[in-house]
Design a protein around this motif. Structure first.
Motif, mmCIF file in Angstrom:
data_model
loop_
_atom_site.group_PDB
_atom_site.id
_atom_site.type_symbol
_atom_site.label_atom_id
_atom_site.label_comp_id
_atom_site.label_asym_id
_atom_site.label_seq_id
_atom_site.Cartn_x
_atom_site.Cartn_y
_atom_site.Cartn_z
ATOM 1 N N VAL A 135 4.828 2.152 14.454
ATOM 2 C CA VAL A 135 4.306 3.344 13.781
ATOM 3 C C VAL A 135 5.308 3.901 12.772
ATOM 4 N N ASP A 136 6.569 4.019 13.164
ATOM 5 C CA ASP A 136 7.591 4.528 12.245
ATOM 6 C C ASP A 136 7.739 3.625 11.037
ATOM 7 N N TYR A 137 7.632 2.325 11.269
ATOM 8 C CA TYR A 137 7.733 1.344 10.171
ATOM 9 C C TYR A 137 6.618 1.577 9.148
ATOM 10 N N TYR A 138 5.395 1.774 9.623
ATOM 11 C CA TYR A 138 4.284 1.989 8.698
ATOM 12 C C TYR A 138 4.471 3.279 7.899
ATOM 13 N N HIS A 139 4.994 4.309 8.534
ATOM 14 C CA HIS A 139 5.250 5.548 7.799
ATOM 15 C C HIS A 139 6.340 5.350 6.746
ATOM 16 N N LYS A 140 7.335 4.540 7.053
ATOM 17 C CA LYS A 140 8.390 4.248 6.072
ATOM 18 C C LYS A 140 7.835 3.481 4.879
ATOM 19 N N ILE A 141 6.965 2.504 5.160
ATOM 20 C CA ILE A 141 6.349 1.752 4.072
ATOM 21 C C ILE A 141 5.457 2.659 3.227
ATOM 22 N N ALA A 142 4.771 3.579 3.886
ATOM 23 C CA ALA A 142 3.925 4.536 3.162
ATOM 24 C C ALA A 142 4.769 5.360 2.189
ATOM 25 N N LYS A 143 5.928 5.785 2.661
ATOM 26 C CA LYS A 143 6.827 6.566 1.804
ATOM 27 C C LYS A 143 7.370 5.714 0.663
ATOM 28 N N ALA A 144 7.761 4.487 0.977
ATOM 29 C CA ALA A 144 8.281 3.577 -0.053
ATOM 30 C C ALA A 144 7.205 3.266 -1.094
ATOM 31 N N ALA A 145 5.966 3.085 -0.635
ATOM 32 C CA ALA A 145 4.875 2.775 -1.550
ATOM 33 C C ALA A 145 4.621 3.922 -2.516
ATOM 34 N N ARG A 146 4.784 5.154 -2.025
ATOM 35 C CA ARG A 146 4.592 6.330 -2.886
ATOM 36 C C ARG A 146 5.641 6.358 -3.994
ATOM 37 N N ILE A 147 6.796 5.793 -3.717
ATOM 38 C CA ILE A 147 7.882 5.772 -4.703
ATOM 39 C C ILE A 147 7.791 4.546 -5.612
ATOM 40 N N LEU A 148 7.546 3.381 -5.016
ATOM 41 C CA LEU A 148 7.614 2.120 -5.751
ATOM 42 C C LEU A 148 6.313 1.744 -6.460
ATOM 43 N N GLY A 149 5.180 2.149 -5.887
ATOM 44 C CA GLY A 149 3.904 1.704 -6.425
ATOM 45 C C GLY A 149 3.646 0.246 -6.095
ATOM 46 N N GLY A 150 2.494 -0.236 -6.512
ATOM 47 C CA GLY A 150 2.097 -1.595 -6.182
ATOM 48 C C GLY A 150 3.019 -2.653 -6.751
ATOM 49 N N LYS A 151 3.415 -2.474 -7.997
ATOM 50 C CA LYS A 151 4.265 -3.482 -8.639
ATOM 51 C C LYS A 151 5.633 -3.560 -7.962
ATOM 52 N N GLY A 152 6.206 -2.409 -7.654
ATOM 53 C CA GLY A 152 7.510 -2.386 -6.998
ATOM 54 C C GLY A 152 7.444 -2.953 -5.587
ATOM 55 N N LEU A 153 6.357 -2.630 -4.872
ATOM 56 C CA LEU A 153 6.188 -3.143 -3.515
ATOM 57 C C LEU A 153 5.981 -4.650 -3.530
ATOM 58 N N ALA A 154 5.261 -5.136 -4.530
ATOM 59 C CA ALA A 154 5.045 -6.583 -4.666
ATOM 60 C C ALA A 154 6.372 -7.303 -4.926
ATOM 61 N N GLN A 155 7.209 -6.704 -5.773
ATOM 62 C CA GLN A 155 8.525 -7.311 -6.058
ATOM 63 C C GLN A 155 9.384 -7.353 -4.806
ATOM 64 N N MET A 156 9.318 -6.297 -4.012
ATOM 65 C CA MET A 156 10.079 -6.243 -2.768
ATOM 66 C C MET A 156 9.573 -7.300 -1.784
#
Length: 270
Positions: A135-156
């Motif tokens: 659960v904590d992991y998904y919340h962290k990814i949610a926060k990262a996605a808000r910052i990085l967007g789809g393109k940044g998340l795809a690169q990661m």
């Protein structure tokens, strides 16, 4: 069916006639990314069966949801049933999907058991106690996605494909495996944030609920993928009264999956 449903919000693909398989992709995937990875071979799906595929809400070319609730699995299941209803899929039909699409299919089968005659569950997602630990992991990814967007998340994710797919599958599809990230690149920050927030709340049905699903079920799992552990597939196999389980440990096994799906669906023809 709900009056609020609007088919124009969904990007759909329909091929063939007759007995219907309604198919749902996985989280952050879409029809385009499924076609890119080269595992599904939908072009070989029998023409005497009808195949309905679609981009889930917030994915691919479909419209986004208004809130996190729109990405909860029981609501995705209602979308699946609404799409089947819109295209007048002959009842009962077959439901199936990969990862998130597995969950969608299971909740749809629980919601409308008389409408479903079979299930195809490909690489079921992490569930129950193991999912609660993430659960904590998904919340962290949610926060990262808000910052990085789809393109940044795809690169990661491109740098950590081994966290998403088995090593042996990556080796076998080096030329196409990055294509699975194509659908992610265009996804909006808010959508991704809502999707992964929903992932923290989502879980598969309880084993008691699963025991009530009495239709034939084909479960396809693969080894070496922590997001889609074989343990989930085995637990589903144990809980679902009429299920068959295939576990892949090499690419040759996965190459057989399109034929297994086709044979399963053909075997359920009226």
């Amino acid at each position: 069916m709900t009056e609020q449903f609007n088919i124009n919000q969904f990007n759909c693909s329909i091929n063939g006639i007759g007995q219907t398989l309604v198919w749902a992709h996985g989280l952050c995937g879409c029809m385009q990314s499924e076609d890119a990875i080269g595992v599904y071979a939908w072009h070989r799906f029998p023409k005497k069966l009808q195949l309905i595929r679609y981009d889930a809400v917030g994915h691919g070319l479909s419209m986004t949801a208004d809130s996190v609730d729109g990405y909860l699995w029981p609501n995705l299941a209602q979308d699946m049933l609404n799409i089947a209803h819109h295209y007048k899929a002959p009842k009962p039909f077959i439901l199936g999907g990969q990862s998130m699409g597995c969950a969608t299919s299971l909740f749809a089968a629980l919601a409308k058991p008389d409408n479903v005659k079979g299930l195809v569950l490909m690489t079921p997602p992490v569930a129950w106690q193991a999912r609660a630990a993430k659960v904590d992991y998904y919340h962290k990814i949610a926060k990262a996605a808000r910052i990085l967007g789809g393109k940044g998340l795809a690169q990661m994710n491109a740098k950590h494909l081994d966290k998403m797919l088995p090593d042996w599958l990556i080796d076998a599809h080096k030329h196409s495996v990055l294509g699975m990230l194509d659908g992610l690149k265009s996804m909006k920050r808010q959508t991704l944030n809502q999707l992964f927030t929903a992932a923290a709340y989502n879980d598969l049905p309880t084993k008691q609920q699963l025991a009530t699903i009495s239709v034939p079920t084909l479960i396809l799992a693969w080894q070496g993928d922590e997001a889609h552990p074989v343990a989930t597939a085995k637990a589903l196999h144990k809980a679902l009264p009429h299920s068959t389980l295939h576990v892949a440990s090499k690419m040759d096994h996965v190459d057989d999956w399109p034929e297994l799906i086709s044979e399963f669906c053909l075997g359920l023809q009226s």
